[in-house]
Write an enzyme that holds these catalytic residues in place. Structure first.
Site, PDB file in Angstrom:
ATOM      1  N   HIS A 229     101.105  31.333   9.971  1.00 12.46           N
ATOM      2  CA  HIS A 229     100.893  31.881  11.673  1.00 12.46           C
ATOM      3  C   HIS A 229     100.661  33.383  11.832  1.00 12.46           C
ATOM      4  O   HIS A 229      99.248  33.776  12.220  1.00 12.46           O
ATOM      5  CB  HIS A 229     102.316  32.802  12.054  1.00 12.46           C
ATOM      6  N   ASP A 365      90.957  -0.432  -0.895  1.00 11.00           N
ATOM      7  CA  ASP A 365      89.346   0.096   0.034  1.00 11.00           C
ATOM      8  C   ASP A 365      88.752  -0.308  -1.637  1.00 11.00           C
ATOM      9  O   ASP A 365      89.708  -1.446  -3.138  1.00 11.00           O
ATOM     10  CB  ASP A 365      89.430   1.193  -0.460  1.00 11.00           C
ATOM     11  N   GLY A 399      96.162  15.307   3.015  1.00 10.80           N
ATOM     12  CA  GLY A 399      96.421  14.213   4.010  1.00 10.80           C
ATOM     13  C   GLY A 399      97.416  13.805   3.632  1.00 10.80           C
ATOM     14  O   GLY A 399      98.004  12.850   4.199  1.00 10.80           O
TER      15      GLY A 399
HETATM   16  P1  ADP Z   1      92.243  15.304   0.551  1.00 13.11           P
HETATM   17  O1  ADP Z   1      92.125  15.897   2.038  1.00 13.11           O
HETATM   18  O2  ADP Z   1      91.056  16.128  -0.522  1.00 13.11           O
HETATM   19  O3  ADP Z   1      91.030  13.713   0.973  1.00 13.11           O
HETATM   20  P2  ADP Z   1      94.712  13.771   0.421  1.00 13.11           P
HETATM   21  O4  ADP Z   1      95.633  14.542   0.299  1.00 13.11           O
HETATM   22  O5  ADP Z   1      94.075  12.859   1.696  1.00 13.11           O
HETATM   23  O6  ADP Z   1      93.061  15.373   0.346  1.00 13.11           O
HETATM   24  O7  ADP Z   1      93.730  12.998  -0.525  1.00 13.11           O
HETATM   25  C1  ADP Z   1      94.623  13.576  -1.748  1.00 13.11           C
HETATM   26  C2  ADP Z   1      93.106  13.866  -2.950  1.00 13.11           C
HETATM   27  O8  ADP Z   1      93.385  12.147  -3.287  1.00 13.11           O
HETATM   28  C3  ADP Z   1      91.310  13.937  -2.922  1.00 13.11           C
HETATM   29  O9  ADP Z   1      90.696  13.732  -2.278  1.00 13.11           O
HETATM   30  C4  ADP Z   1      91.376  12.389  -3.500  1.00 13.11           C
HETATM   31  O10 ADP Z   1      90.841  12.264  -4.630  1.00 13.11           O
HETATM   32  C5  ADP Z   1      91.937  11.233  -4.212  1.00 13.11           C
HETATM   33  N1  ADP Z   1      92.479  10.590  -2.828  1.00 13.11           N
HETATM   34  C6  ADP Z   1      92.921  10.002  -2.076  1.00 13.11           C
HETATM   35  N2  ADP Z   1      92.943   8.401  -1.236  1.00 13.11           N
HETATM   36  C7  ADP Z   1      91.673   8.236  -2.279  1.00 13.11           C
HETATM   37  C8  ADP Z   1      90.945   6.638  -2.030  1.00 13.11           C
HETATM   38  N3  ADP Z   1      91.054   5.828  -1.308  1.00 13.11           N
HETATM   39  N4  ADP Z   1      90.155   6.336  -3.107  1.00 13.11           N
HETATM   40  C9  ADP Z   1      89.983   7.197  -4.322  1.00 13.11           C
HETATM   41  N5  ADP Z   1      90.724   8.881  -4.152  1.00 13.11           N
HETATM   42  C10 ADP Z   1      91.406   8.997  -3.052  1.00 13.11           C
END
Ligand code: ADP
Length: 433
Positions: A229, A365, A399
């Site tokens: 904040h 995927d 995320g």
């Molecule tokens: P970011 O915003 O870095 O994507 P997330 O919390 O969404 O952060 O994801 C954390 C990490 O998990 C990512 O940085 C990536 O390295 C890995 N990751 C997420 N989804 C996938 C995927 N579908 N395939 C491969 N690696 C993934």
């Protein structure tokens, strides 16, 4: 019947059975076969009659007395040649028989004894044995009585154990329920047991632990909240200053520099917004409403950029409406889909189906996948795999933690493993609504 008592009951029953077997063998070893001594006691009347009435007769009256006993007794007294008698006896009793002792045959409810060792009762009496049959021997009854005795001991031991375990079981269940509620995010859950309960100290340890965790989490979230904040104001000021600076900029090199700085500020702003969003998510109650889940999932697919990887969407017919916070669920699935798009080589698939225990949503995927050792950590805030640390793919690493929080607030779970398509497979399990 509680599990604690069941275990005790099995243990006590087993111990008492083992004790009965040990007692039997110990008695046999120390005092001879208990079955034989039971039978000897039961045949004591007939043995007494033989030794104290028949055997006490003068030599020429011995047979006469035996016949009198035969007339009045229900037991059969036969005279057998020694050779035949020896054949009826097991080797272990032969020596006693030869010494002239009464040898009991428990199985046939009989006993054998040599009539005489030196042949003074009648001619040839040292060559014969007396075989008493149909004796009132019932070892089975005695054994049954013994079993009933052990059974009564077992029951008497089990009754106080039942009462004791009932009280403990209830307390343990309260403790388990509290741990369960706490684990599901209800950080104020505590267990209250009377001080007289045996597991009261353990319950107090649980409560202290819960209190500390609650305080730590509170401190962490309020720190994060305040920092995020507070950062917003200087960011806004910087944005304003950069705006002014751009207007006054003379050289293209400076303008380029200012643009890069604006880009960085924008990123910082986004990070703060995401952080605040994540913190608020846990603070606010869920806005549960019934919405069309199938339609929502299809809209996720439509909202994604139509770019590179091909997208397969397979929402089963049994997925219809769901009661939950639509915005949060949408956000969770969107985060997974965006990641899948980022990392897929050529294909992304979104599927959903309703099962007996709830709804299952799968996003997978054909990208590089996630190594086994990282599969739990990637759900932690700011955790990113090395390969995603460059700007082109990496976000802030928030995320997945946002997605997990959104799903857990609904009482569901999210996990990752490897997809048959070759890459990562994220599975969301939502409980029945
Ligand atoms: P970011 O915003 O870095 O994507 P997330 O919390 O969404 O952060 O994801 C954390 C990490 O998990 C990512 O940085 C990536 O390295 C890995 N990751 C997420 N989804 C996938 C995927 N579908 N395939 C491969 N690696 C993934």
């Amino acid at each position: 019947m509680n599990r604690l008592f069941r275990r005790f009951a099995v243990l006590v029953t087993l111990s008492i059975s083992v004790a009965a077997v040990i007692a039997y063998f110990a008695m046999s070893w120390l005092f001879g076969d208990p079955q034989e001594s039971i039978a000897r006691r039961q045949a004591a009347g007939q043995i007494f009659l033989l030794e104290q009435y028949v055997d006490q007769a003068p030599a020429d009256e011995w047979l006469g007395r035996l016949n009198k006993v035969r007339e009045v007794s229900e037991v059969r007294f036969d005279l057998l040649p020694l050779a035949a008698a020896r054949q009826l006896l097991p080797a272990s009793t032969r020596a006693a028989f030869e010494r002239g002792e009464v040898v009991i045959d428990v199985r046939h409810k009989a006993f054998l004894r040599r009539v005489d060792l030196i042949g003074e009762r009648y001619i040839g009496s040292n060559e014969e044995a007396i075989h008493a049959q149909d004796l009132p021997i019932d070892v089975g009854l005695a054994l049954k009585m013994e079993a009933v005795r052990y059974l009564i001991v077992a029951l008497v031991v089990l009754v106080p154990i039942a009462a004791w375990s009932r009280a403990h079981w209830r307390s343990l269940q309260k403790l388990a329920q509290m741990a369960d509620e706490f684990g599901q995010g209800q950080l104020t859950a505590r267990v209250h047991l009377p001080a007289s309960e045996a597991i009261h100290p353990l319950a107090e340890c649980f409560n202290h632990m819960a209190e500390r965790i609650e305080r730590l989490l509170d401190a962490q979230s309020s720190l994060l909240h305040s920092v995020s904040h507070e950062i917003r104001t200087p960011i806004a000021r910087l944005e304003f200053a950069l705006e002014l600076l751009r207007d006054a900029a003379q050289s293209p090199a400076l303008e380029e520099r200012i643009a890069a700085m604006e880009g960085d500020l924008h990123e910082l702003n986004q990070l703060v917004s995401e952080l605040l969003g994540m913190i608020r998510m846990g603070d606010q109650p869920l806005k549960r409403e019934r919405f069309d889940l199938a339609e929502t999932l299809r809209s996720v697919a439509d909202s994604l950029p139509p770019a590179a990887p091909a997208l397969d969407v397979l929402v089963a017919d049994n997925v219809d409406s769901y009661r939950g916070d639509r915005r949060l669920l949408l956000r969770a699935v969107c985060n997974l889909m965006r990641n899948a798009q980022k990392y897929a080589a050529t294909r992304v698939a979104l599927s959903a189906a309703r099962r007996l225990d709830g709804v299952r949503i799968v996003v997978e995927d054909d990208g590089p996948g996630i190594p086994q050792a990282e599969r739990e950590k990637i759900f932690d805030p700011f955790y990113r795999l090395d390969r995603s640390r460059d700007r082109s793919t990496g976000g802030f690493g928030l995320g997945l933690s946002i997605a997990r929080k959104a799903i857990e607030l609904h009482g569901g779970a999210i996990a990752v493993d490897s997809s048959p398509m070759g890459g990562a497979r994220f599975t969301i399990r939502l409980p029945t609504d």
